[in-house]
Design a protein around this motif. Structure first.
Motif: not given
Length: 572
Positions: A146-148, A34-38
């Protein structure tokens, strides 16, 4: 119609995006995916062509080089400060440098400001390099979330360039970095002493606005030193397919191809957001906030209206038909002045908006109308839209030195020979049936005059009257003028009780409470009353042998009555 080439191109584009995501992820957890696709979504929004066509990672497009914790650089402040590109609480601007040829500043210089931690817990260790011991810092060292993709260090690097807030002798390490396209000494407490590190020209984060028409506008206004303050998030789409915007501490800048980039700030932004912003009734701003034409207030124009304020009024909006009328009459320096209230909707489709010197209103039965100046003052004296007159249903009608304005339940009028008069609902209905000011009565020259159960209203060449024993009637023309000469309702005739009638040989007659007026064509109306009237009427009146009167009824001292008629002298 989509061609095969377009379809193939679209498929290739989508496939390359998916492939890029798949290759970049490798082994991943659900959260990691989810983080990477964002991040990929952000990269496509920031630089879609560059991301797809140039070998690079999504993170490098959004966050620039050296975005990992191990790279040694400090995180962007907006990443840890809820999107705000400013020093977070417990830190302060401590030093700055510049980087040349930054795409984030249109190819010009980009300025980076270190926000250092304060020594909030103690001041030990400050004697050497003026950096207190890490145990004293207002924040602790860690890697970015790691969310960004901006996973640079938070509050780890223990140094200070020192050109800002030089009065603070001791500080902690660098907590985060603020970026700007304006030199810090123009908007922060910093000196002009400059350092350079071009390697940081493209360092960024998802929460920072890129260079665009909006950022150019922001820089032109003074950037962080402008009334807008610092940015609080990246550039975003409005969602209507027309425009984009960036939010700041004290406002926002909105852009559309039709209006360009315009700043909305201060009190205006509060009202604008309450009204739905660019997707509300005002739509996009078409000007910045500017000084009003009178040099006292301020105004900001939008596609669908305006927000304005002055020392004598509070902040208000003008939109839709109110706005069109306001503009047509000269805006804040015109007939209406500044708005003093918001547009108020009434039942059944009614609405009204009040201004300093007037009001604009509409009803289901009329076009948009305005009432201004003296008429507005008089209307308000009688209760405005909540009073007996109700909403205005016409604009002011001027006829030489006379004027008239119509309302739901009456009218205001004025002539050189009278003061401003009100015609109320019942009288207005009868007056209208007789042709209003163009009819036999003309303009009103008095207000309604009530005496017990009777009432009277005078007009230029007539009157309306009503008594307990008769319906509403009118007197006009020669009969009216003779009645006036006889002291109106106070004289020998009293109130009129029947309308004028057409009689034989083009003559006329009219009944009053205590007598009648009769006259042949071209003659003076004469009073016929008492016993003479009874005898004359019994003998056929004007159609009988006596014909029309030639004088008023004469009452002798002994009580006898006589009167000359065309057919002779009648004594009673």
């Amino acid at each position: 119609m989509t061609t095969l080439t377009e379809a193939a191109t679209a498929t290739t584009f989508a496939t390359r995006v998916v492939d890029r995501v798949a290759r970049g992820l490798g082994r991943f957890s659900r959260r990691g995916f989810l983080v990477q696709t964002a991040v990929v979504g952000s990269a496509l929004a920031v630089d879609p062509k560059g991301y797809v066509l140039t070998p690079q990672t999504a993170a490098s497009t959004v966050c620039g080089p050296a975005a990992s914790c191990s790279a040694g650089y400090t995180v962007m402040c907006c990443t840890i400060n809820k999107g705000v590109n400013g020093c977070p609480p417990g830190t302060f601007a401590a030093g700055w440098w510049k980087a040349a040829d930054s795409s984030w500043c249109g190819g010009g210089y980009r300025y980076i400001v270190d926000c250092n931690a304060s020594c909030s817990k103690c001041t030990s260790g400050c004697s050497g390099d003026n950096i207190c011991s890490k145990g004293c810092w207002s924040c602790g060292c860690k890697c970015g979330s790691s969310a960004t993709c901006d996973q640079r260090r938070v509050c780890c690097n223990a140094f200070r360039y020192g050109q800002c807030n030089t009065h603070v002798r001791c500080s902690g390490g660098v907590a985060c970095r603020v970026v700007s396209c304006i030199a810090p000494y123009k908007w922060a407490n910093c000196t002009t002493t400059s350092l350079t590190d071009n390697a940081t020209a493209e360092h960024s984060a998802p929460c920072l606005p890129r260079w665009s028409a909006i950022t150019r506008k922001y820089v032109a206004l003074g950037g962080e030193g402008s009334p807008l303050g610092v940015s609080t998030g990246p550039e975003r789409a409005v969602g209507d397919g027309r425009g984009r915007y960036v939010t700041y501490q004290h406002g926002a800048i909105y852009w559309s191809s039709a209006t360009g980039a315009r700043a909305v700030r201060s009190t205006a932004i509060t009202w604008y957001r309450q009204l739905g912003g660019p997707q509300g009734v005002l739509r996009y701003p078409s000007s910045d906030m500017v000084t009003a034409r009178d040099g006292k207030g301020w105004i900001q124009l939008f596609e669908g209206g305006a927000i304005t304020d002055s020392p004598q009024t509070a902040t208000h909006t003008v939109s839709l038909a109110s706005y069109r009328t306001w503009v047509a009459t000269g805006r804040e320096t015109g007939q209406l002045g500044y708005p003093v209230a918001e547009r108020v909707m009434g039942p059944g489709g009614y609405w009204i908006q009040h201004f300093q010197r007037g009001a604009v209103a509409d009803t289901p039965h009329s076009v948009t109308c305005r009432v201004t100046g003296w008429q507005y003052t008089q209307w308000r004296k009688h209760g405005g839209e909540h009073g007996g007159l109700g909403y205005p249903v016409s604009n002011l009608v001027v006829d030489g030195s006379k004027w008239l304005q119509l309302f739901e339940h009456g009218a205001l009028a004025d002539t050189p020979s009278s003061t401003t008069c009100v015609v109320w609902a019942w009288q207005f209905g009868r007056w209208s049936a007789l042709g209003r000011e163009k009819g036999v009565l003309g303009y009103p020259v008095s207000d309604l005059q009530v005496s017990g159960s009777s009432w009277l209203q005078l007009f230029e060449d007539g009157a309306l009257a009503d008594t307990a024993s008769s319906a509403t009637t009118h007197v006009f023309g020669p009969a009216y003028r003779r009645w006036l000469a006889l002291d109106r309702e106070r004289g020998v005739l009293g109130y009129p009780v029947r309308a004028q009638s057409d009689e034989v040989r083009s003559g006329h007659g009219q009944r009053f409470e205590r007598g009648q007026l009769w006259w042949a064509a071209g003659d003076t109306p004469w009073v016929v009353r008492g016993r003479v009237l009874t005898a004359w009427a019994a003998d056929g009146g004007a159609s009988g042998r006596w014909g029309y009167p030639l004088e008023d009824t004469v009452v002798a001292s002994d009580g006898s009555q006589h009167q000359r008629f065309e057919g002779g002298l009648l004594t009673a």
